[in-house]
Enzyme design. Structure first.
Site, PDB file in Angstrom:
ATOM      1  CE  LYS A  95      -3.364  -2.474   2.858  1.00  9.82           C
ATOM      2  NZ  LYS A  95      -4.215  -2.366   4.058  1.00  9.82           N
ATOM      3  CE1 TYR A 135      -8.753  -3.577   1.444  1.00 12.68           C
ATOM      4  CE2 TYR A 135      -8.243  -1.371   0.684  1.00 12.68           C
ATOM      5  CZ  TYR A 135      -7.850  -2.561   1.272  1.00 12.68           C
ATOM      6  OH  TYR A 135      -6.548  -2.724   1.708  1.00 12.68           O
ATOM      7  CG  PHE A 143     -12.444   0.850   8.499  1.00 11.27           C
ATOM      8  CD1 PHE A 143     -11.994   0.181   7.364  1.00 11.27           C
ATOM      9  CD2 PHE A 143     -12.994   0.092   9.532  1.00 11.27           C
ATOM     10  CE1 PHE A 143     -12.089  -1.195   7.254  1.00 11.27           C
ATOM     11  CE2 PHE A 143     -13.095  -1.296   9.421  1.00 11.27           C
ATOM     12  CZ  PHE A 143     -12.640  -1.941   8.273  1.00 11.27           C
ATOM     13  NE  ARG A 171      -5.218 -12.918   5.076  1.00 13.66           N
ATOM     14  CZ  ARG A 171      -5.936 -11.821   5.271  1.00 13.66           C
ATOM     15  NH1 ARG A 171      -5.903 -10.831   4.380  1.00 13.66           N
ATOM     16  NH2 ARG A 171      -6.705 -11.694   6.320  1.00 13.66           N
ATOM     17  CB  THR A 177      -6.223  -7.105  10.097  1.00 13.18           C
ATOM     18  OG1 THR A 177      -6.656  -8.210   9.303  1.00 13.18           O
ATOM     19  CG2 THR A 177      -6.709  -5.805   9.491  1.00 13.18           C
ATOM     20  NE  ARG A 188      -1.296  -6.171   7.241  1.00 12.71           N
ATOM     21  CZ  ARG A 188      -2.441  -6.727   6.856  1.00 12.71           C
ATOM     22  NH1 ARG A 188      -2.953  -7.746   7.534  1.00 12.71           N
ATOM     23  NH2 ARG A 188      -3.077  -6.281   5.810  1.00 12.71           N
ATOM     24  CG  ASN A 198      -2.721  -2.978   7.439  1.00  9.72           C
ATOM     25  OD1 ASN A 198      -2.689  -2.471   6.327  1.00  9.72           O
ATOM     26  ND2 ASN A 198      -3.721  -3.760   7.841  1.00  9.72           N
ATOM     27  CG  HIS A 201      -4.694  -6.478  -0.100  1.00 10.17           C
ATOM     28  ND1 HIS A 201      -5.884  -6.571   0.598  1.00 10.17           N
ATOM     29  CD2 HIS A 201      -4.810  -7.335  -1.153  1.00 10.17           C
ATOM     30  CE1 HIS A 201      -6.687  -7.437  -0.023  1.00 10.17           C
ATOM     31  NE2 HIS A 201      -6.059  -7.912  -1.095  1.00 10.17           N
ATOM     32  CD  GLU A 212      -8.217  -9.296  -3.224  1.00  9.23           C
ATOM     33  OE1 GLU A 212      -8.934  -8.863  -2.309  1.00  9.23           O
ATOM     34  OE2 GLU A 212      -7.092  -9.805  -3.014  1.00  9.23           O
TER      35      GLU A 212
HETATM   36  P1  DAT Z   1      -6.741  -7.558   5.821  1.00  3.38           P
HETATM   37  O1  DAT Z   1      -6.044  -6.419   5.133  1.00  3.38           O
HETATM   38  O2  DAT Z   1      -5.867  -8.171   6.880  1.00  3.38           O
HETATM   39  O3  DAT Z   1      -7.314  -8.565   4.872  1.00  3.38           O
HETATM   40  P2  DAT Z   1      -9.462  -6.590   6.188  1.00  3.38           P
HETATM   41  O4  DAT Z   1      -9.762  -7.148   4.855  1.00  3.38           O
HETATM   42  O5  DAT Z   1     -10.374  -6.927   7.330  1.00  3.38           O
HETATM   43  O6  DAT Z   1      -7.972  -6.943   6.661  1.00  3.38           O
HETATM   44  O7  DAT Z   1      -9.421  -5.003   6.090  1.00  3.38           O
HETATM   45  C1  DAT Z   1      -8.845  -4.363   4.981  1.00  3.38           C
HETATM   46  C2  DAT Z   1      -8.049  -3.183   5.465  1.00  3.38           C
HETATM   47  O8  DAT Z   1      -8.922  -2.269   6.101  1.00  3.38           O
HETATM   48  C3  DAT Z   1      -6.995  -3.513   6.512  1.00  3.38           C
HETATM   49  O9  DAT Z   1      -5.804  -3.980   5.953  1.00  3.38           O
HETATM   50  C4  DAT Z   1      -6.843  -2.211   7.202  1.00  3.38           C
HETATM   51  C5  DAT Z   1      -8.232  -1.625   7.161  1.00  3.38           C
HETATM   52  N1  DAT Z   1      -8.943  -1.902   8.415  1.00  3.38           N
HETATM   53  C6  DAT Z   1      -9.408  -3.095   8.828  1.00  3.38           C
HETATM   54  N2  DAT Z   1      -9.987  -2.995  10.018  1.00  3.38           N
HETATM   55  C7  DAT Z   1      -9.897  -1.695  10.370  1.00  3.38           C
HETATM   56  C8  DAT Z   1     -10.285  -0.942  11.504  1.00  3.38           C
HETATM   57  N3  DAT Z   1     -10.910  -1.498  12.521  1.00  3.38           N
HETATM   58  N4  DAT Z   1      -9.989   0.367  11.511  1.00  3.38           N
HETATM   59  C9  DAT Z   1      -9.347   0.949  10.488  1.00  3.38           C
HETATM   60  N5  DAT Z   1      -8.945   0.315   9.390  1.00  3.38           N
HETATM   61  C10 DAT Z   1      -9.211  -0.998   9.360  1.00  3.38           C
HETATM   62 MG    MG Z   2      -8.876  -8.437   3.527  1.00  3.58          MG
END
Ligand code: DAT
Ligand code: MG
Length: 237
Positions: A95, A135, A143, A171, A177, A188, A198, A201, A212
């Site tokens: 990212k 997303y 968020f 992963r 996450t 991470r 973080n 992705h 994707e």
């Molecule tokens: P990942 O990236 O581990 O697959 P995810 O798909 O649940 O996690 O979320 C996508 C992204 O959204 C994640 O990398 C960071 C952001 N995110 C997730 N949970 C969040 C939260 N509680 N507050 C802020 N950003 C968040």
């Molecule tokens: Mg995800």
């Protein structure tokens, strides 16, 4: 003696594959990219003319006895599907925070050193609309808007990595996450501090990986090739 036969057979397999590539039988990344799970088994029938070509070349150049080695080469091709069929691909993106912090090389290094193969890579600044598509499953989350603004705020390094179990283990390499909860040793865990930054992705399952990869890459941007390291990364005793 058997190791000599093995080496000679390996050379012939490479000759077969390279001859078949030169003949245009399956040189297009497109064909293989469309079916990420590849198997040599389906190719055997199309290899027949190539087999003859390779045999003619090997005998005229006097490499090895075609009569002895080529049947072994074909046997080896038949023997490969167990390993080739399990290859899968995942979408990994660094990212904007990871790119800006100069972590590109560090992150690629971790995937490379593990033994995974890079099959596509490009640096792009996604539009907000594109980030929302990426997303889409999070659109109800509070968020979501900030996340999409962030993803489209700068260069993202988009990649496809290939290898056995790469979706799930990718992963693991990435870590939880929320970097506060990621284990040390993960990307991470070692390189990020808060969930909003973080840095990386990774697709979370086979369906997501497929979606994707096709969202971020055209089929012809996926490069299918044999890596030199493969024969050392894979194998069973
Ligand atoms: P990942 O990236 O581990 O697959 P995810 O798909 O649940 O996690 O979320 C996508 C992204 O959204 C994640 O990398 C960071 C952001 N995110 C997730 N949970 C969040 C939260 N509680 N507050 C802020 N950003 C968040
Ligand atoms: Mg995800």
């Amino acid at each position: 003696m058997s190791s000599q036969i093995y080496r000679a057979a390996s050379r012939s397999v490479r000759a077969l594959l390279s001859a078949s590539r030169n003949s245009g039988l399956f040189s297009e990344g497109r064909a293989i990219a469309a079916a990420p799970v590849t198997s040599f088994r389906g190719r055997l029938s199309t290899l027949a003319p190539v087999y003859q070509q390779a045999e003619a070349r090997s005998t005229s150049r006097g490499w090895v006895s075609g009569a002895l080695v080529l049947p072994a080469a074909v046997y080896m091709l038949q023997d490969q599907p167990a390993q080739a069929a399990e290859m899968e691909r995942t979408f990994i993106a660094i990212k904007p925070d990871g790119v800006q912090r100069g972590l590109v090389a560090e992150i690629i290094d971790r995937f490379e050193r593990k033994g995974y193969k890079l099959v596509a890579i490009k640096l792009v600044i996604p539009t907000k609309d594109f980030a929302e598509k990426h997303y889409h499953d999070l659109k109800e989350r509070p968020f979501f808007n900030g996340l999409c603004n962030f993803l489209s705020s700068g260069p993202v390094l988009a990649m496809v990595w290939e290898g056995e179990g790469v979706i799930k283990y990718g992963r693991k390499l990435i870590g939880a996450t929320d970097p506060q909860k990621s284990e040390p040793g993960t990307i991470r865990g070692d390189l990020a501090v808060v969930v909003g930054r973080n840095i990386i992705h990774g697709s979370d399952g086979p369906e997501t990986a497929k979606d994707e990869i096709s969202l971020w890459f055209k089929p012809e941007e996926l490069v299918s090739y044999t890596s030199n390291a493969e024969k050392w990364v894979y194998g069973s005793n």
